[in-house]
Every structure is written in C-alpha cells, then in structure tokens.
Design an enzyme around this catalytic site. Sequence first.
Site, PDB file in Angstrom:
ATOM      1  N   GLU A 293      -3.676  27.395  -4.856  1.00 56.22           N
ATOM      2  CA  GLU A 293      -3.601  26.570  -3.675  1.00 56.22           C
ATOM      3  C   GLU A 293      -4.149  27.100  -2.521  1.00 56.22           C
ATOM      4  O   GLU A 293      -3.421  28.466  -2.154  1.00 56.22           O
ATOM      5  CB  GLU A 293      -2.237  25.722  -3.605  1.00 56.22           C
ATOM      6  CG  GLU A 293      -2.062  24.761  -2.296  1.00 56.22           C
ATOM      7  CD  GLU A 293      -1.642  25.241  -1.009  1.00 56.22           C
ATOM      8  OE1 GLU A 293      -2.281  25.258  -0.310  1.00 56.22           O
ATOM      9  OE2 GLU A 293      -0.471  25.815  -0.876  1.00 56.22           O
ATOM     10  N   CYS A 327       0.525  25.879   5.231  1.00 53.36           N
ATOM     11  CA  CYS A 327      -0.884  25.365   4.881  1.00 53.36           C
ATOM     12  C   CYS A 327      -1.280  23.907   5.097  1.00 53.36           C
ATOM     13  O   CYS A 327      -2.560  23.505   5.268  1.00 53.36           O
ATOM     14  CB  CYS A 327      -1.345  25.782   3.242  1.00 53.36           C
ATOM     15  SG  CYS A 327      -0.141  25.404   2.301  1.00 53.36           S
TER      16      CYS A 327
END
Length: 542
Positions: A293, A327
């Site tokens: 990720e 994020c």
Amino acid sequence: MGKGFFQVPVAVNEPIKGFAPGSPEREAVLKQYKAYFKGAADIPLFIGSKEIRTGNTKPLSPPHDHKHKVGQYHIAAKKHVTEAINVALEARSEWADLAWEQRAAIFLKAAELVAGPYRAKINAATMIAQSKTIHQAEIDAACEFIDFLRFNVEYMSQIYQEQPDSAEGIWNRVEYRPLEGFVYAITPFNFTAIAGNLPASAAMMGNVVVWKPSDSQIFSAKILVDVFKEAGLPDGVINVIYGDPVMITETLLAHPDFSGIHFTGSTDVFKNLWTQIGNNIHKYKTYPRIVGETGGKDFIVAHPTAKPRQVATAIVRGAFEFQGQKCSAASRVYLPKSTADEILSEAKKDLDSLNPPGSPEDMSNFITAVIHEGSFDKLVSYIERAKKDKEAAIVAGGGYDKSKGYFIEPTIILTTDPHYVTMETELFGPVVTIYVYNDKEWSQVLKLVDSTSPYALTGAVMATDRYAIEEATKVLQNCAGNFYINDKPTGAVVGQQPFGGARASGTNDKAGSAQNLMRWVSPRLIKETFVTPEDYRYPFLG
C-alpha cells in the site's frame, strides 16, 4: 484442525475512549507520557531470543521537541540481517506446524493486552514518536491495532473453513499452508497499527517474518514488540531490525528463501522493490508474494448541492488530522463556484479556532508537528512556491517554525490551475489545494478528478443530489480503492472498510480483510480416494 472445529470469539471493534478532562484514561496516558519523555530508552535489535545492542546507535527525539532525546536505537550490520533470516527459518517448521488455534490465542491475547495494561503505553509512545494527539493515537495505536488482531483471527478461521465439495467415494480438502520461506515486512511511521499488522498478519497465518520498522516509529514499535512477547509469540517468529534500508533490503531480497514482502510506504520505493524482486526472480525457491500500500493524492469533490458546513468539516478533518500525514488524507479539493466562498469561509473559521501547532501533551491541540526535518523542508518549499506563483494563493495558514518542533500551520492553497503542482504532487503534510469549478461543469470535473493523479487510494464525493452521487460513483470507480459518499476520505475501520487502493497506490490487497490474509498462504489440495481403481479401462473401451 486439532481436536475440534473451534469457533473463535466474535470480533467487535474496540470502543474509542474519549480522554475527557479528569477521566482515568487521560490521567493514565499523561502519566505514561511524562515517564517516557523523561526516560532514556535503549532499543536493541530483536533476533530470536536475543536482544542485540550493536553500539552503533542513533537518537530518538519527538518531532514536536526535536532537541529533546527520549532514547536511542541500535543499528544492524549485514551480519545481523543474515542472522535474522537464519533464525526465522529455524523457527519456521515448529511455528508452521503449530495448531492454528494456538496461533490465534497468541494474537487474541495481544489484543487484550493492548486494550488493557498496554493501552496507555502504546498511546503515549505513539504521541511521542509520531506527534499524534491522544485522539489520533487512540484510534490508531490502540483501537485499530486491536481490531486488526481480533478481526484477522476471525478471518483466519473463515479461510480455514472454506473447503471444496467432494464427490462420491472421494474426500477433497484444502490446507492453507504458510509460504515456504520468510516474509519481509517494511512498515511506515504514520500508523502504529500498520506497523503491528504487517508482520502480525503474515505471522498469524504461520509465516516467519523479518520486520524493519520506520526509523521514525521505532519508539512505539518497541511497545509492539513488548506486547508480542508478553502474548507468548515464540522467539524467531517476528525478528526486528533497524538500519540502512538499502543494505537490509538487498540482503533480504537476495536470499533464496525470500517468499514475500508486506509493505506500506512510498510509491517509488515500492516500485524499486518490485524491480529488485524481478531481477532476483531466478534465485528464489518460489514466486514471492508482493503486497504493498503506497501513496495517494486523495480528493474531495463537492457538488453544488453539497452542504457547505459539511464540506468544510470534511476538509478540515480530512486534510489536517495528524498533520495530513495519512496516505488517505484529503490533499486536493474541487468546489463549485456557487458555494466555494461559503465553504472556504467556514473552513477558515475552523482553522482560526485551533491552537497554534504544539505538543500532543497539551490535549487542547488539534495540530502538532510533522515527522522530521526532511518533511518540514519539503512542505515549506511548496508553501513558499504557492506564495509566489500567479496561479496560486495561500488563503489560510502558510506559517511554519522548526526552532523547537517541526511545526507547520494547516494551510489552504487556492489555485486557478487544476493541474497546479500541489494538485498533483503527494505532499504528505497539512497542506490542501482547492480548485473552484463552474457549476455547469460537474461532469467534466469528475473526468478531471479521475485523470489528474496516478494514484487511486481514497476519495470522497459530497452531494445531496442522488443522481450526482451515482454519476460520481461510476465515473470515479477506478481512482479510489476506498470511496466515500458525504464523508471525509480518511478513517477506514477494520471489519467495516477494508483498506487499499490500486494504480500507483498499491496492490489493493485490502488490509483488514480476509483478502489480505489469503496472500500469506499457499493452499494445498488433498484428494483422497477410498476405493482405488484397479483396471485402467474406461467403459467407452467396451
């Protein structure tokens, strides 16, 4: 399956404590914070049963008080990385053969330890190491990590229960073996829960792990190690090393028993890791699993029917909680001309009500420090550029000071160019850029949102018009792995919103779901025939 078909405790999300003034949880975490802040931690490498202190150390300092030292950590040499691999592989056979319910019990105990005796410790350490407010620490280091552990145990049991049909006279069954080799976990600074989950999820499925935490998260990573040890995790299952990321990675990825990587971090680093793995592919005993990720350039797009007060709240929370260092943080926003001024006015009122950035020990602070000087300097360069560029203007914030801590004011940039640099570049800080569009260009703006960024992690649409919501949901289906309707694009909850994105944002293997755990097993189908044929001839032969 051992001596029974065992049902694991039903996973439920850990309740978030409020830490109101005078509450026992507030007093406990402040007491622990002070103890850690005045302490002098000496954090070793953890390889098997050994705590290795190399003597080659680096200091640990809070981002909000970077001249103050709370401890040090020891740097690994190449021989330590090799030792970690060997110890992990030695531990593998016994750990892989351990009954699954015994592995489950270890991680369920870890969840209870975090929920109870380690809660103040893990929250206080996260406040110090990553400059998180108590609320951000609580929802991350305590609650999300607890949720990862509990729900992953439930998902593990569901995976093991998934079995094929069997025809008459045969029995088909699948065993979910761990990968053959070791897993390399690389974890980021911004979430203590991610730092714990990446090695733990692979280990839960029977794998052994070499774990490299971020240098900026080592202080709170040590609490995770303490939790795993007290929960009864056997020596050698998760080995922890720190140091030169290039040397560590080259050593691990060159080993023939490397079987997978579990990564959260930057897109460029992940692409380089993928390249290294590809270049080494002929060395490996098996094709490695690559799970990552990575970055995001996450958006909020508001329709003319969206309520301005709600959009303003989504911007302030989505862009500025934890200084925008998620994020999933909102970093580009598209507002309709008809309501843009009102939305901006409401957002400015919110920002004006905040204290200046400061220490998380002062629980009246909403904003603290960014993680380190490199991040601070990068963000300042974009803020200063926006002050000079004709197509951009700072409409809120824009101040900064690193004399004591790496403090940057929540900053809103307004641009007339939808492709302005801060609309396209991942900044990872408390800076959001807003572009105002003509109301009639709604459909075109959706295409702009989809095509502007190489990332596809999170995004949000805000509207009361259901046709507009449906249109946005369809047009934006590929540019956000987690898509939010009438909410900020952050705050995924384990068991409710499995997290991950595609495009340049990662492999979308959805942390907090069974999909992720399936990446850490190699299923074996066993077919047993009860009456074995003794004649090769089939009926068609006559």
